[in-house]
Scaffold this motif. Structure first.
Motif, PDB file in Angstrom:
ATOM      1  N   MET A   1      11.898   3.885  -1.371  1.00 24.19           N
ATOM      2  CA  MET A   1      10.788   4.505  -0.682  1.00 24.19           C
ATOM      3  C   MET A   1       9.490   3.851  -1.134  1.00 24.19           C
ATOM      4  SD  MET A   1      11.804   8.562  -0.819  1.00 24.19           S
ATOM      5  CE  MET A   1      10.395   9.024   0.153  1.00 24.19           C
ATOM      6  N   THR A   2       8.486   3.942  -0.281  1.00 28.83           N
ATOM      7  CA  THR A   2       7.178   3.380  -0.600  1.00 28.83           C
ATOM      8  C   THR A   2       6.118   4.470  -0.492  1.00 28.83           C
ATOM      9  OG1 THR A   2       6.613   2.761   1.669  1.00 28.83           O
ATOM     10  CG2 THR A   2       7.898   1.167   0.372  1.00 28.83           C
ATOM     11  N   ILE A   3       4.889   4.139  -0.881  1.00 29.04           N
ATOM     12  CA  ILE A   3       3.823   5.139  -0.797  1.00 29.04           C
ATOM     13  C   ILE A   3       3.504   5.501   0.649  1.00 29.04           C
ATOM     14  CG2 ILE A   3       2.879   4.564  -3.063  1.00 29.04           C
ATOM     15  CD1 ILE A   3       0.551   3.177  -1.670  1.00 29.04           C
ATOM     16  N   CYS A   4       3.935   4.720   1.602  1.00 27.70           N
ATOM     17  CA  CYS A   4       3.774   5.078   3.017  1.00 27.70           C
ATOM     18  C   CYS A   4       4.583   6.320   3.361  1.00 27.70           C
ATOM     19  CB  CYS A   4       4.204   3.936   3.927  1.00 27.70           C
ATOM     20  SG  CYS A   4       2.978   2.662   4.117  1.00 27.70           S
ATOM     21  N   ASP A   5       5.615   6.606   2.593  1.00 30.01           N
ATOM     22  CA  ASP A   5       6.504   7.736   2.854  1.00 30.01           C
ATOM     23  C   ASP A   5       6.002   9.055   2.258  1.00 30.01           C
ATOM     24  OD1 ASP A   5       8.405   6.054   4.175  1.00 30.01           O
ATOM     25  OD2 ASP A   5       9.089   5.392   2.207  1.00 30.01           O
ATOM     26  N   ILE A   6       4.917   9.033   1.505  1.00 30.73           N
ATOM     27  CA  ILE A   6       4.401  10.257   0.896  1.00 30.73           C
ATOM     28  C   ILE A   6       3.691  11.079   1.970  1.00 30.73           C
ATOM     29  CG2 ILE A   6       2.892  11.248  -0.870  1.00 30.73           C
ATOM     30  CD1 ILE A   6       3.025   8.565  -2.342  1.00 30.73           C
ATOM     31  N   PRO A   7       4.102  12.328   2.163  1.00 34.75           N
ATOM     32  CA  PRO A   7       3.381  13.183   3.117  1.00 34.75           C
ATOM     33  C   PRO A   7       1.973  13.493   2.613  1.00 34.75           C
ATOM     34  CG  PRO A   7       5.541  14.094   2.579  1.00 34.75           C
ATOM     35  CD  PRO A   7       5.278  12.979   1.619  1.00 34.75           C
ATOM     36  N   VAL A   8       1.094  13.834   3.524  1.00 35.56           N
ATOM     37  CA  VAL A   8      -0.286  14.179   3.170  1.00 35.56           C
ATOM     38  C   VAL A   8      -0.281  15.366   2.217  1.00 35.56           C
ATOM     39  CG1 VAL A   8      -2.496  14.993   4.087  1.00 35.56           C
ATOM     40  CG2 VAL A   8      -1.209  13.247   5.315  1.00 35.56           C
ATOM     41  N   LYS A   9      -1.122  15.282   1.206  1.00 36.69           N
ATOM     42  CA  LYS A   9      -1.302  16.293   0.161  1.00 36.69           C
ATOM     43  C   LYS A   9      -0.093  16.430  -0.764  1.00 36.69           C
ATOM     44  CE  LYS A   9      -4.792  18.646   2.688  1.00 36.69           C
ATOM     45  NZ  LYS A   9      -5.603  19.774   2.874  1.00 36.69           N
ATOM     46  N   GLN A  10       0.759  15.417  -0.793  1.00 38.20           N
ATOM     47  CA  GLN A  10       1.903  15.410  -1.701  1.00 38.20           C
ATOM     48  C   GLN A  10       1.728  14.294  -2.730  1.00 38.20           C
ATOM     49  OE1 GLN A  10       4.542  17.659  -1.621  1.00 38.20           O
ATOM     50  NE2 GLN A  10       3.173  18.693  -0.181  1.00 38.20           N
ATOM     51  N   GLN A  11       2.419  14.429  -3.851  1.00 33.53           N
ATOM     52  CA  GLN A  11       2.332  13.457  -4.927  1.00 33.53           C
ATOM     53  C   GLN A  11       3.662  12.754  -5.137  1.00 33.53           C
ATOM     54  OE1 GLN A  11       1.076  15.846  -8.261  1.00 33.53           O
ATOM     55  NE2 GLN A  11      -1.065  15.386  -7.867  1.00 33.53           N
ATOM     56  N   ALA A  12       3.573  11.573  -5.724  1.00 35.95           N
ATOM     57  CA  ALA A  12       4.754  10.807  -6.112  1.00 35.95           C
ATOM     58  C   ALA A  12       4.361   9.913  -7.277  1.00 35.95           C
ATOM     59  CB  ALA A  12       5.277   9.977  -4.955  1.00 35.95           C
ATOM     60  N   THR A  13       5.360   9.364  -7.935  1.00 38.98           N
ATOM     61  CA  THR A  13       5.131   8.455  -9.055  1.00 38.98           C
ATOM     62  C   THR A  13       5.490   7.041  -8.625  1.00 38.98           C
ATOM     63  OG1 THR A  13       5.639  10.203 -10.626  1.00 38.98           O
ATOM     64  CG2 THR A  13       5.712   7.950 -11.446  1.00 38.98           C
ATOM     65  N   ILE A  14       4.589   6.115  -8.887  1.00 37.58           N
ATOM     66  CA  ILE A  14       4.831   4.713  -8.549  1.00 37.58           C
ATOM     67  C   ILE A  14       5.897   4.165  -9.483  1.00 37.58           C
ATOM     68  CG2 ILE A  14       3.816   2.402  -8.495  1.00 37.58           C
ATOM     69  CD1 ILE A  14       1.146   3.732  -7.764  1.00 37.58           C
TER      70      ILE A  14
ATOM     71  N   CYS B   1      -9.898   8.204  -8.854  1.00 43.90           N
ATOM     72  CA  CYS B   1     -10.392   7.303  -7.813  1.00 43.90           C
ATOM     73  C   CYS B   1      -9.651   7.518  -6.498  1.00 43.90           C
ATOM     74  CB  CYS B   1     -10.232   5.856  -8.249  1.00 43.90           C
ATOM     75  SG  CYS B   1     -11.133   5.468  -9.757  1.00 43.90           S
ATOM     76  N   VAL B   2     -10.352   7.241  -5.408  1.00 43.15           N
ATOM     77  CA  VAL B   2      -9.779   7.349  -4.067  1.00 43.15           C
ATOM     78  C   VAL B   2      -9.881   5.982  -3.408  1.00 43.15           C
ATOM     79  CG1 VAL B   2     -10.009   8.451  -1.808  1.00 43.15           C
ATOM     80  CG2 VAL B   2     -10.390   9.779  -3.885  1.00 43.15           C
ATOM     81  N   TYR B   3      -8.762   5.519  -2.835  1.00 47.13           N
ATOM     82  CA  TYR B   3      -8.695   4.211  -2.190  1.00 47.13           C
ATOM     83  C   TYR B   3      -8.036   4.339  -0.829  1.00 47.13           C
ATOM     84  CZ  TYR B   3      -9.220   2.543  -7.014  1.00 47.13           C
ATOM     85  OH  TYR B   3      -9.659   2.310  -8.288  1.00 47.13           O
ATOM     86  N   SER B   4      -8.376   3.430   0.069  1.00 42.70           N
ATOM     87  CA  SER B   4      -7.646   3.337   1.329  1.00 42.70           C
ATOM     88  C   SER B   4      -6.943   1.987   1.363  1.00 42.70           C
ATOM     89  CB  SER B   4      -8.584   3.509   2.526  1.00 42.70           C
ATOM     90  OG  SER B   4      -9.527   2.467   2.583  1.00 42.70           O
ATOM     91  N   LEU B   5      -5.688   2.030   1.796  1.00 40.20           N
ATOM     92  CA  LEU B   5      -4.880   0.813   1.861  1.00 40.20           C
ATOM     93  C   LEU B   5      -4.311   0.659   3.257  1.00 40.20           C
ATOM     94  CD1 LEU B   5      -2.725   1.002  -1.397  1.00 40.20           C
ATOM     95  CD2 LEU B   5      -4.774  -0.356  -1.018  1.00 40.20           C
ATOM     96  N   GLU B   6      -4.232  -0.567   3.718  1.00 41.06           N
ATOM     97  CA  GLU B   6      -3.564  -0.864   4.970  1.00 41.06           C
ATOM     98  C   GLU B   6      -2.075  -0.582   4.787  1.00 41.06           C
ATOM     99  OE1 GLU B   6      -4.803  -1.824   7.904  1.00 41.06           O
ATOM    100  OE2 GLU B   6      -6.842  -1.756   7.113  1.00 41.06           O
ATOM    101  N   PRO B   7      -1.402  -0.096   5.827  1.00 37.85           N
ATOM    102  CA  PRO B   7       0.037   0.172   5.702  1.00 37.85           C
ATOM    103  C   PRO B   7       0.855  -1.046   5.274  1.00 37.85           C
ATOM    104  CG  PRO B   7      -0.820   1.221   7.662  1.00 37.85           C
ATOM    105  CD  PRO B   7      -1.930   0.380   7.098  1.00 37.85           C
ATOM    106  N   ALA B   8       0.441  -2.238   5.660  1.00 38.77           N
ATOM    107  CA  ALA B   8       1.182  -3.447   5.268  1.00 38.77           C
ATOM    108  C   ALA B   8       1.205  -3.623   3.753  1.00 38.77           C
ATOM    109  CB  ALA B   8       0.570  -4.674   5.932  1.00 38.77           C
ATOM    110  N   ILE B   9       0.139  -3.237   3.082  1.00 39.85           N
ATOM    111  CA  ILE B   9       0.091  -3.308   1.617  1.00 39.85           C
ATOM    112  C   ILE B   9       0.800  -2.098   1.010  1.00 39.85           C
ATOM    113  CG2 ILE B   9      -1.422  -3.306  -0.418  1.00 39.85           C
ATOM    114  CD1 ILE B   9      -1.505  -5.917   1.099  1.00 39.85           C
ATOM    115  N   ALA B  10       0.568  -0.919   1.585  1.00 38.90           N
ATOM    116  CA  ALA B  10       1.170   0.309   1.052  1.00 38.90           C
ATOM    117  C   ALA B  10       2.697   0.257   1.099  1.00 38.90           C
ATOM    118  CB  ALA B  10       0.663   1.512   1.826  1.00 38.90           C
ATOM    119  N   LYS B  11       3.261  -0.455   2.051  1.00 41.14           N
ATOM    120  CA  LYS B  11       4.720  -0.569   2.159  1.00 41.14           C
ATOM    121  C   LYS B  11       5.315  -1.431   1.059  1.00 41.14           C
ATOM    122  CE  LYS B  11       4.908   0.208   7.086  1.00 41.14           C
ATOM    123  NZ  LYS B  11       5.103  -0.346   8.418  1.00 41.14           N
ATOM    124  N   ARG B  12       4.481  -2.034   0.238  1.00 44.31           N
ATOM    125  CA  ARG B  12       4.953  -2.882  -0.851  1.00 44.31           C
ATOM    126  C   ARG B  12       4.756  -2.248  -2.226  1.00 44.31           C
ATOM    127  NH1 ARG B  12       4.980  -8.789   0.886  1.00 44.31           N
ATOM    128  NH2 ARG B  12       5.111  -8.577   3.137  1.00 44.31           N
TER     129      ARG B  12
END
Length: 74
Positions: free
Chosen positions: A1-14, A59-70
Protein backbone atom coordinates in the motif's frame (compact mmCIF):
# COMPACT_ATOMS: atom_id res chain seq x y z
CA UNK A 1 0.00 0.00 0.00
CA UNK A 2 1.04 3.60 -0.52
CA UNK A 3 0.12 6.91 1.08
CA UNK A 4 -2.38 7.38 -1.77
CA UNK A 5 -4.44 4.65 -0.08
CA UNK A 6 -4.85 6.52 3.22
CA UNK A 7 -8.42 7.78 3.63
CA UNK A 8 -8.93 11.43 4.56
CA UNK A 9 -8.41 12.11 8.28
CA UNK A 10 -6.75 8.72 8.80
CA UNK A 11 -3.18 7.93 9.83
CA UNK A 12 -0.60 5.40 8.72
CA UNK A 13 3.08 4.70 9.28
CA UNK A 14 5.53 5.06 6.42
CA UNK A 15 7.46 1.85 5.79
CA UNK A 16 9.81 3.23 3.14
CA UNK A 17 10.29 4.85 -0.25
CA UNK A 18 10.26 3.14 -3.61
CA UNK A 19 13.83 2.09 -4.47
CA UNK A 20 13.27 3.19 -8.09
CA UNK A 21 12.56 6.78 -7.00
CA UNK A 22 15.06 9.34 -8.29
CA UNK A 23 17.72 9.86 -5.60
CA UNK A 24 17.22 13.65 -5.53
CA UNK A 25 13.48 13.24 -5.01
CA UNK A 26 14.02 10.56 -2.35
CA UNK A 27 16.49 12.79 -0.49
CA UNK A 28 14.09 15.75 -0.59
CA UNK A 29 11.18 13.62 0.67
CA UNK A 30 13.32 12.40 3.56
CA UNK A 31 14.33 15.98 4.38
CA UNK A 32 10.61 16.84 4.52
CA UNK A 33 10.01 13.98 6.97
CA UNK A 34 8.68 11.27 4.65
CA UNK A 35 10.93 8.56 6.07
CA UNK A 36 10.46 5.07 7.50
CA UNK A 37 8.59 4.73 10.81
CA UNK A 38 7.05 8.22 10.50
CA UNK A 39 3.36 8.73 11.24
CA UNK A 40 1.49 10.50 8.43
CA UNK A 41 -2.08 11.83 8.20
CA UNK A 42 -4.05 12.43 5.00
CA UNK A 43 -5.63 15.87 5.44
CA UNK A 44 -7.32 16.54 2.10
CA UNK A 45 -7.72 15.26 -1.45
CA UNK A 46 -8.15 17.71 -4.28
CA UNK A 47 -10.49 17.01 -7.19
CA UNK A 48 -9.51 15.70 -10.61
CA UNK A 49 -6.59 13.61 -9.33
CA UNK A 50 -4.78 16.71 -8.08
CA UNK A 51 -2.32 16.99 -5.19
CA UNK A 52 -3.05 15.26 -1.88
CA UNK A 53 -2.42 17.12 1.37
CA UNK A 54 -0.58 15.27 4.15
CA UNK A 55 0.55 16.15 7.65
CA UNK A 56 3.94 14.88 8.76
CA UNK A 57 4.74 15.92 12.31
CA UNK A 58 3.93 19.62 12.61
CA UNK A 59 4.24 20.27 8.86
CA UNK A 60 1.66 20.07 6.08
CA UNK A 61 2.66 19.20 2.51
CA UNK A 62 0.88 18.54 -0.76
CA UNK A 63 2.19 15.85 -3.07
CA UNK A 64 1.26 14.89 -6.59
CA UNK A 65 -0.26 11.39 -6.73
CA UNK A 66 2.63 10.21 -8.94
CA UNK A 67 5.04 10.89 -6.06
CA UNK A 68 2.66 9.75 -3.31
CA UNK A 69 2.31 6.35 -5.00
CA UNK A 70 6.02 5.78 -4.36
CA UNK A 71 5.83 6.17 -0.59
CA UNK A 72 4.89 2.87 1.04
CA UNK A 73 2.93 2.41 4.28
CA UNK A 74 2.55 -0.51 6.64
Amino acid sequence: MTICDIPVKQQATISGLCPELDIAVANRLEEMGFSAHTLITCIRRTPFNGPIVYQVGDCVYSLEPAIAKRIFIS
